[in-house]
Enzyme design. Structure first.
Site, mmCIF file in Angstrom:
data_model
loop_
_atom_site.group_PDB
_atom_site.id
_atom_site.type_symbol
_atom_site.label_atom_id
_atom_site.label_comp_id
_atom_site.label_asym_id
_atom_site.label_seq_id
_atom_site.Cartn_x
_atom_site.Cartn_y
_atom_site.Cartn_z
ATOM 1 N N LYS A 1 1.174 23.281 3.400
ATOM 2 C CA LYS A 1 2.592 23.633 3.313
ATOM 3 C C LYS A 1 3.014 24.210 4.657
ATOM 4 C CE LYS A 1 6.049 25.885 0.473
ATOM 5 N NZ LYS A 1 6.827 26.443 1.570
ATOM 6 N N SER B 1 13.706 21.793 -3.467
ATOM 7 C CA SER B 1 12.787 22.818 -2.994
ATOM 8 C C SER B 1 11.562 22.777 -3.909
ATOM 9 C CB SER B 1 13.494 24.159 -3.055
ATOM 10 O OG SER B 1 12.690 25.120 -2.453
ATOM 11 N N GLU C 1 5.475 10.571 37.494
ATOM 12 C CA GLU C 1 5.812 9.148 37.368
ATOM 13 C C GLU C 1 6.651 8.901 36.110
ATOM 14 O OE1 GLU C 1 1.914 7.350 39.701
ATOM 15 O OE2 GLU C 1 1.772 7.903 37.612
ATOM 16 N N TYR C 2 6.293 9.631 35.035
ATOM 17 C CA TYR C 2 7.051 9.508 33.780
ATOM 18 C C TYR C 2 8.504 9.939 34.012
ATOM 19 C CZ TYR C 2 8.476 10.305 28.946
ATOM 20 O OH TYR C 2 9.142 10.284 27.752
ATOM 21 N N ASP C 3 8.664 11.097 34.678
ATOM 22 C CA ASP C 3 10.016 11.592 34.960
ATOM 23 C C ASP C 3 10.811 10.597 35.797
ATOM 24 O OD1 ASP C 3 9.450 13.836 33.568
ATOM 25 O OD2 ASP C 3 9.066 15.104 35.325
ATOM 26 N N CYS D 1 14.235 53.086 36.502
ATOM 27 C CA CYS D 1 13.427 53.691 35.439
ATOM 28 C C CYS D 1 11.956 53.379 35.722
ATOM 29 C CB CYS D 1 13.840 53.104 34.094
ATOM 30 S SG CYS D 1 12.685 53.484 32.766
ATOM 31 N N CYS E 1 12.871 57.628 31.345
ATOM 32 C CA CYS E 1 13.549 58.175 32.526
ATOM 33 C C CYS E 1 14.789 58.995 32.194
ATOM 34 C CB CYS E 1 13.951 57.039 33.465
ATOM 35 S SG CYS E 1 15.291 56.047 32.801
ATOM 36 N N CYS F 1 17.414 50.044 28.574
ATOM 37 C CA CYS F 1 17.604 51.149 29.495
ATOM 38 C C CYS F 1 18.322 50.560 30.693
ATOM 39 C CB CYS F 1 16.252 51.727 29.920
ATOM 40 S SG CYS F 1 16.406 52.776 31.376
ATOM 41 N N GLU G 1 9.220 18.448 7.980
ATOM 42 C CA GLU G 1 9.401 19.808 8.456
ATOM 43 C C GLU G 1 9.429 19.819 9.987
ATOM 44 O OE1 GLU G 1 9.680 21.716 5.796
ATOM 45 O OE2 GLU G 1 9.217 23.778 6.340
HETATM 46 S S1 IVH Z 1 7.760 18.396 -0.620
HETATM 47 C C1 IVH Z 1 10.570 17.404 -3.519
HETATM 48 N N1 IVH Z 1 5.695 18.804 0.976
HETATM 49 O O1 IVH Z 1 8.503 23.723 1.644
HETATM 50 C C2 IVH Z 1 9.734 18.369 -2.823
HETATM 51 N N2 IVH Z 1 7.549 20.286 1.104
HETATM 52 O O2 IVH Z 1 9.283 25.709 -0.320
HETATM 53 C C3 IVH Z 1 10.266 18.692 -1.536
HETATM 54 N N3 IVH Z 1 7.332 22.023 2.818
HETATM 55 O O3 IVH Z 1 11.821 22.616 1.301
HETATM 56 C C4 IVH Z 1 9.311 19.210 -0.615
HETATM 57 N N4 IVH Z 1 5.358 21.410 3.556
HETATM 58 O O4 IVH Z 1 10.687 22.319 3.589
HETATM 59 C C5 IVH Z 1 6.914 19.223 0.577
HETATM 60 N N5 IVH Z 1 3.859 19.014 2.336
HETATM 61 C C6 IVH Z 1 5.055 19.449 1.962
HETATM 62 C C7 IVH Z 1 5.695 20.553 2.558
HETATM 63 C C8 IVH Z 1 6.944 20.952 2.097
HETATM 64 C C9 IVH Z 1 6.349 22.267 3.710
HETATM 65 C C10 IVH Z 1 8.563 22.839 2.722
HETATM 66 C C11 IVH Z 1 9.822 22.026 2.511
HETATM 67 C C12 IVH Z 1 10.424 22.552 1.244
HETATM 68 C C13 IVH Z 1 9.792 23.914 1.142
HETATM 69 C C14 IVH Z 1 9.789 24.422 -0.275
#
Ligand code: IVH
Length: 673
Positions: free
Chosen positions: A117, A83, A36-38, A430, A410, A425, A174
């Site tokens: 994380k 990061s 139905e959704y489709d 084989c 083989c 292969c 993420e």
């Molecule tokens: S905060 C300013 N929170 O880990 C800080 N990052 O190794 C930016 N990641 O590039 C990231 N879980 O892709 C944050 N709860 C979380 C996370 C997270 C995964 C990833 C993220 C980041 C990388 C760094």
């Protein structure tokens, strides 16, 4: 001018689809069947095609993907996507905490946001006036790839925010694969003869960075937010930020915790490390952030890292052992997988004595050689793998492993095709390939032959009774009953099963052939587009590309399969053995129920045996229970759990009258009065 009722209908459909998406993704329940959704979605696509002016940036139809791009445009991040710095032990974490406490200078210990994380791909979503405008990957932090059409296909990413969204909002998070979705995907890929992904993170990255967003649409990716580029008005802590995002309909991680001081953070870290294997996604540590916005501001940023957060990594579930030997396994499509035989070692809760080395490139990168000491890792439920080699501490190393030019089973030729990581292969007969092909032919999605398991497939190949699948159909009961552990009774029932399988429709037949890239779903689309196998075999690549789900790569694969003298020969012999698989495009004389699996439930006016006879005369197979292999459920009054199950699985349900109507198409299918 767009007619008013088209506009109203499209608006109503969008609201309905959004409502059902919310139930499904936020509340984990459904009110309608998948079918139905489709149907709602199909109708909306149809309306938008008819009246392109109806298309909108927040329409759920964007989730099906759009025309492929030639390359990704760049997307600039300002402020840049940062990061995280890492700590690897409690001691290092406590040192980090002391520095924070010193610098933020509060009376009491600081409050931290402790979050899992997630191990995926960092992505940012740009919302304007509550509508998803653009989305991109992190790239080098300042410039990423604009993957908007792909991100729109993720069902967990809202195309339109709920409540009162701000004028502009950039959400960061993420993109990940849940472990179960990852395993399903890899199983499907292996069945279809495609390279499996090494881990959920690679699968997430590979699936999101597809120039053809329709491919991304078929991959069940998830998105989980962990922050925003700038603090929204009135939001002053991670706690309130998560609540705020949740109210807007953006998925956030349910495992986030607020902890006061280092002691509580250590407790949360241990709890999460304990839970790790039970979580639906892979995580590789916890992220600890200062909870309050003003304190984050005070700590500031250095080069690529914020000073107010750190990633406290889990100790990987790794162990050191000795690599005894490297062997090659041959799969159904001829794929050679290098497997490390190991001195047994306990890692991540189980004893491991073999681990995958994936393919030649991975093997070369790791430079693992027999006799080496290696590090082995087990991540969740994923197959153990060799992470790297520490060389041979005891003496001279052996020479690097080289892929042979001929198959270890083989002796047939081995080749690595352009753009492929795998060696294969090339000999279709084989024994290793043949054994896997027979097993696949009998599997549930294919010809569904009970009794044709791995052991029997192996025996049939070893004894030389079967040299390709078509030989199955000239086996006698006597030959079978002479096989080890095969009594007369099982030989007899296998013959019956084989006999029945000759009536299979095109979908099962194509699935069974194991054409590279053609699994049950694409086989279904093909069966809907051709009257029978002959039409399909003669179709050119252009015609094949016109079929839903078939791009140039699959069209070439099909064309090659049906024109290669060896594989075509197998198909011809199957047709000679009595197969005549019909598609679901009705043609003259084709049984309307050809190849379908039918279940009767509830009370119907015909005696059950008569209903069964009619169905079988039309080429259908009648079974007693409803499963994902069922095509149609014929339900009469008083149907109970079977009907419910059918609804849940989105299987077509019809009544007795409709059934007889369908059966009418086939001559001689009515019972004599
Ligand atoms: S905060 C300013 N929170 O880990 C800080 N990052 O190794 C930016 N990641 O590039 C990231 N879980 O892709 C944050 N709860 C979380 C996370 C997270 C995964 C990833 C993220 C980041 C990388 C760094």
């Amino acid at each position: 001018m767009i007619p008013e009722d088209a506009r109203t209908e499209a608006g109503r459909l969008r609201e309905l689809i959004r409502h059902h998406n919310r139930l499904y993704y936020a509340e984990n329940r459904t009110e309608i069947t998948d079918g139905e959704y489709d149907a709602l979605m199909r109708r909306l696509v149809e309306l938008e095609k008819l009246w392109p002016g109806l298309k909108a940036d927040d329409s759920p139809t964007l989730r099906v993907g759009s025309e492929p791009l030639s390359q990704f445009p760049a997307i600039v991040w300002d402020p840049p996507m940062l990061s995280l710095d890492n700590v690897f032990s409690e001691e290092q974490f406590r040192e980090w905490d002391r520095r924070i406490a010193r610098e933020v200078q509060t009376e009491s210990p600081p409050v931290y946001s402790v979050e899992p994380k997630l191990d995926g791909l960092a992505v940012a979503l740009v919302y304007r006036e509550g509508i998803l405008e653009r989305a991109g990957t992190r790239g080098d932090g300042r410039e990423g790839e604009d993957v908007t059409p792909n991100v729109r296909t993720l069902r967990t990413v809202p195309l339109k925010l709920r409540g009162k969204p701000p004028g502009s909002l950039v959400v960061r998070g993420e993109v990940i694969f849940r472990r179960d979705d990852f395993q399903d995907l890899n199983r499907k890929r292996e069945k279809e003869g495609l390279e499996p992904f090494v881990n959920p993170r690679n699968a997430a990255s590979g699936s999101l960075r597809q120039l053809d967003s329709r491919i991304t649409a078929g991959r069940p990716l998830s998105f989980i937010a962990y922050g925003t580029a700038e603090w929204p008005d009135g939001i002053d802590s991670m706690r309130s930020l998560f609540r705020y995002l949740d109210r807007l309909g953006i998925p956030v991680n349910p495992w986030n915790e607020a902890c006061t001081g280092a002691e509580e953070v250590c407790g949360a870290y241990r709890r999460l490390a304990e839970e790790r294997d039970r979580l639906p996604w892979d995580i590789d540590g916890v992220v600890v952030k200062l909870d309050r916005a003003d304190m984050q501001g005070r700590m500031g940023v250095v080069s690529r890292f914020p000073r107010w957060a750190t990633a406290w990594k889990f100790r990987a579930e790794e162990a050191v052992t000795k690599l005894l030997d490297i062997e090659l396994q041959v799969g159904r499509t001829g794929r050679l997988t290098p497997v490390a035989r190991l001195e047994p070692v306990f890692v991540g809760g189980v004893t491991v004595s073999s681990a995958t080395l994936h393919n030649e490139d991975e093997l070369r990168r790791k430079d693992a050689r027999p006799g080496d000491t290696v590090i082995v890792r087990r991540a969740g439920d994923v197959i153990p793998e060799v992470v790297r080699s520490l060389g041979n501490p005891e003496g001279e190393r052996s020479v690097p492993f080289r892929f042979p030019a001929s198959c270890p089973v083989c002796g047939g030729p081995v080749a690595r095709e352009e753009n492929e990581a795998a060696h294969r292969c090339m000999n279709p007969s084989c024994p290793a390939r043949l054994r896997e092909s027979l097993f696949h032919w009998g599997s549930r999605d294919a010809l569904d032959i009970e009794g044709l398991g791995g052991k029997l497939s192996e025996q049939l190949v070893e004894t030389g009774l079967v040299r390709d699948v078509s030989d199955l159909y000239s086996l006698s009961e006597e030959q079978l009953s002479l096989l080890e552990r095969m009594g007369e009774k099982s030989a007899g029932s296998l013959i019956v099963q084989l006999e029945r399988s000759r009536k299979a429709g095109l979908q099962r037949f194509l699935t069974g052939l194991g054409i590279p890239g053609i699994g049950r779903t694409v086989a279904g689309f093909l069966a809907e587009s051709f009257q029978g196998i002959r039409e399909m075999m003669e179709a050119d690549e252009e015609t094949l590309t016109g079929v839903e789900g078939v791009g140039p790569v699959l069209a070439e694969s099909l064309h090659r399969f049906f024109h290669d003298p060896v594989t075509r020969g197998v198909v011809e012999r199957l047709l000679e053995a009595g197969f005549d698989p019909a598609g679901s495009v009705p043609g003259e004389g084709a049984g309307a129920l050809e190849g379908l699996t039918i279940v009767f439930t509830g009370s119907i006016s015909l005696p059950r045996s008569a209903a069964r006879t009619i169905a079988e005369k039309c080429g259908a197979r009648v079974t007693g229970s409803v499963s994902s292999n069922t095509d149609i459920v014929v339900a009469g009054p008083g149907s109970g759990s079977k009907l419910e199950q059918a609804r849940r699985l989105g299987i077509r349900v019809i009544d007795e009258e409709e059934f007889l109507e369908l059966a009418k198409g086939t001559e001689g299918s009515r019972p004599s009065p």
